[in-house]
Design an enzyme around this catalytic site. Structure first.
Site, PDB file in Angstrom:
ATOM      1  N   ARG A  50       0.822  -1.166   0.093  1.00 45.74           N
ATOM      2  CA  ARG A  50      -0.089   0.015  -0.033  1.00 45.74           C
ATOM      3  C   ARG A  50       0.919   1.171  -0.033  1.00 45.74           C
ATOM      4  O   ARG A  50       0.631   2.034  -0.547  1.00 45.74           O
ATOM      5  CB  ARG A  50      -1.078   0.109   1.170  1.00 45.74           C
ATOM      6  CG  ARG A  50      -1.905   1.082   1.091  1.00 45.74           C
ATOM      7  CD  ARG A  50      -3.168   1.092   2.069  1.00 45.74           C
ATOM      8  NE  ARG A  50      -2.679   1.137   3.392  1.00 45.74           N
ATOM      9  CZ  ARG A  50      -3.261   0.981   4.708  1.00 45.74           C
ATOM     10  NH1 ARG A  50      -4.558   0.330   4.543  1.00 45.74           N
ATOM     11  NH2 ARG A  50      -2.957   0.895   5.804  1.00 45.74           N
ATOM     12  N   LYS A 149      -2.463   7.045   1.364  1.00 47.61           N
ATOM     13  CA  LYS A 149      -2.461   7.430   2.839  1.00 47.61           C
ATOM     14  C   LYS A 149      -1.463   8.314   3.026  1.00 47.61           C
ATOM     15  O   LYS A 149      -0.193   8.149   3.235  1.00 47.61           O
ATOM     16  CB  LYS A 149      -1.898   6.042   3.445  1.00 47.61           C
ATOM     17  CG  LYS A 149      -2.288   5.906   5.064  1.00 47.61           C
ATOM     18  CD  LYS A 149      -2.382   4.497   5.410  1.00 47.61           C
ATOM     19  CE  LYS A 149      -2.217   4.581   6.961  1.00 47.61           C
ATOM     20  NZ  LYS A 149      -3.483   5.334   7.672  1.00 47.61           N
ATOM     21  N   GLU A 182     -16.119   6.401   5.748  1.00 48.26           N
ATOM     22  CA  GLU A 182     -15.243   5.779   6.593  1.00 48.26           C
ATOM     23  C   GLU A 182     -15.201   6.732   8.054  1.00 48.26           C
ATOM     24  O   GLU A 182     -15.878   7.795   7.938  1.00 48.26           O
ATOM     25  CB  GLU A 182     -13.963   5.275   6.127  1.00 48.26           C
ATOM     26  CG  GLU A 182     -13.359   6.537   5.718  1.00 48.26           C
ATOM     27  CD  GLU A 182     -11.628   5.994   5.350  1.00 48.26           C
ATOM     28  OE1 GLU A 182     -11.259   5.031   5.485  1.00 48.26           O
ATOM     29  OE2 GLU A 182     -10.995   6.829   4.571  1.00 48.26           O
TER      30      GLU A 182
HETATM   31  N1  PXG Z   1      -9.167   4.779   7.043  1.00 41.86           N
HETATM   32  C1  PXG Z   1      -8.154   5.745   7.256  1.00 41.86           C
HETATM   33  C2  PXG Z   1      -8.489   7.066   6.994  1.00 41.86           C
HETATM   34  C3  PXG Z   1      -7.122   5.266   7.987  1.00 41.86           C
HETATM   35  O1  PXG Z   1      -6.374   6.124   8.370  1.00 41.86           O
HETATM   36  C4  PXG Z   1      -7.859   3.206   8.152  1.00 41.86           C
HETATM   37  C5  PXG Z   1      -9.154   3.351   7.462  1.00 41.86           C
HETATM   38  C6  PXG Z   1      -7.842   1.653   8.645  1.00 41.86           C
HETATM   39  O2  PXG Z   1      -6.807   0.835   7.788  1.00 41.86           O
HETATM   40  P1  PXG Z   1      -5.862  -0.452   8.326  1.00 41.86           P
HETATM   41  O3  PXG Z   1      -5.057  -0.759   7.195  1.00 41.86           O
HETATM   42  O4  PXG Z   1      -5.233   0.356   9.594  1.00 41.86           O
HETATM   43  O5  PXG Z   1      -6.791  -1.450   8.583  1.00 41.86           O
HETATM   44  C7  PXG Z   1      -6.954   4.088   8.543  1.00 41.86           C
HETATM   45  C8  PXG Z   1      -5.627   3.496   9.182  1.00 41.86           C
HETATM   46  C9  PXG Z   1      -3.068   5.484  14.414  1.00 41.86           C
HETATM   47  C10 PXG Z   1      -3.425   5.758  13.041  1.00 41.86           C
HETATM   48  O6  PXG Z   1      -1.914   6.119  14.778  1.00 41.86           O
HETATM   49  C11 PXG Z   1      -4.227   4.684  12.202  1.00 41.86           C
HETATM   50  C12 PXG Z   1      -4.936   4.947  11.137  1.00 41.86           C
HETATM   51  C13 PXG Z   1      -4.429   6.070  10.535  1.00 41.86           C
HETATM   52  C14 PXG Z   1      -3.610   7.028  10.980  1.00 41.86           C
HETATM   53  C15 PXG Z   1      -3.185   6.692  12.381  1.00 41.86           C
HETATM   54  O7  PXG Z   1      -3.588   4.711  15.149  1.00 41.86           O
HETATM   55  N2  PXG Z   1      -5.629   4.097  10.562  1.00 41.86           N
END
Ligand code: PXG
Length: 290
Positions: A50, A149, A182
């Site tokens: 990713r 991201k 989301e």
């Molecule tokens: N949506 C967004 C906008 C995210 O930033 C997720 C969904 C979940 O994706 P994953 O791949 O983790 O299942 C995310 C990701 C943190 C932190 O510090 C976590 C995310 C983003 C920024 C910071 O916990 N989650």
């Protein structure tokens, strides 16, 4: 803590980037948040993939190959003796001028921090959380695509502020058409009549890695899984609702905009998926210590 910056390890007090780095000046860069469980890096390949897709989308050339990147991540865990933790991987455009032109940033920077994770309190998983829809709309595909991201998280931060101001930990973000996209750092799912539903990527969601794992687990355990556009009405009338993310894992939701979801407690399907997910994280992943 030892921080990886461009191939070297620095004590955290000496780990610095330039004030001319476009990651700081413009949010020009990308990142990943990865977990380590039980001495293994969970879904390392998927996170690195990713990262490279995000890089491609913003025309950022990462100065390491995929394999080298995975080795750097695992080595940073070793340097910090991490067995359980959170790994923040950042690639910035690098130092440039005060103008926007990214072509003047000659050396992208890679930063890897392997530390502790800040978790939601355990009660939240037992009692479930309350979330609210917020006024800030999710970025458009034609603006900053939510699949990237990127270091530019202001869209999500504004939504998070709105949720916190309303006394909630997470915000439901709608897209410009009014469909559920989301949350600020999590994907969202509902359970309805034994079916698992989550918004399609085209609604403006990150391709969540936890989202994918949960969908695969659900299919394996015989649930029907689909990705239709969802409205707030669908959330309100769900039997169950939960969020997924690397940090949150699976977090049950029991109230949306004041409407009680199901019987107001984490649902049976949600609880089953939580324990399946936890079992998987204990045994799966890239070993840090051979
Ligand atoms: N949506 C967004 C906008 C995210 O930033 C997720 C969904 C979940 O994706 P994953 O791949 O983790 O299942 C995310 C990701 C943190 C932190 O510090 C976590 C995310 C983003 C920024 C910071 O916990 N989650």
């Amino acid at each position: 803590m030892k921080i990886y910056i461009d191939g070297k390890y620095y004590d955290e007090r000496k780990a610095m980037v330039s004030v001319f780095d476009h990651g700081l000046l413009y949010g020009d860069g990308i990142f990943e948040g990865i977990r380590a469980y039980n001495g293994r890096v969970f879904k390392l390949n998927e996170h690195v993939d990713r990262l490279f897709f995000s890089a491609k989308a913003i025309l950022l050339s990462i100065p390491l190959g995929r394999q080298e990147m995975m080795e750097a991540i695992v080595e940073t865990c070793r340097q910090n003796k991490v067995r359980e933790g959170y790994i923040r991987l950042v690639v910035t455009r690098g130092a440039g001028t005060l103008g926007l032109n990214p072509n003047l940033c000659k050396n992208p920077s890679i930063i890897i921090i392997a530390g502790k994770i800040q978790l939601y309190p355990p009660e939240l998983y037992e009692q479930g959380m309350e979330i609210v829809t917020v006024p800030t709309v999710r970025n458009l595909h034609s603006a900053v695509n939510p699949a990237i991201k990127s270091l530019n998280y202001l869209n999500n931060i504004l939504a998070k502020i709105e949720a916190l101001n309303a006394g909630c930990q997470e915000a439901v973000m709608l897209n410009a058409e009014g469909f559920v996209a989301e949350c600020t750092g999590d994907n969202i799912f509902i359970v309805r009549e034994r079916q698992l539903l989550t918004p399609p990527l085209s609604a403006g969601t990150l391709h969540g890695i936890t989202r994918r794992v949960v969908m695969d687990m659900a299919v394996e355990s015989g649930l029907l899984v689909s990705e239709p556009n969802l409205t707030r009405y669908d959330l309100f009338n769900a039997d169950e609702c939960f969020l997924t993310g690397t940090g949150a894992e699976l977090a049950p939701v029991v109230k949306v905009d004041g409407r009680v979801i199901g019987n107001g407690k984490p649902g049976a399907t949600t609880l089953r998926l939580i324990s399946q997910y936890r079992a998987l994280t204990k045994v799966s992943g890239e070993p840090i210590y051979e």
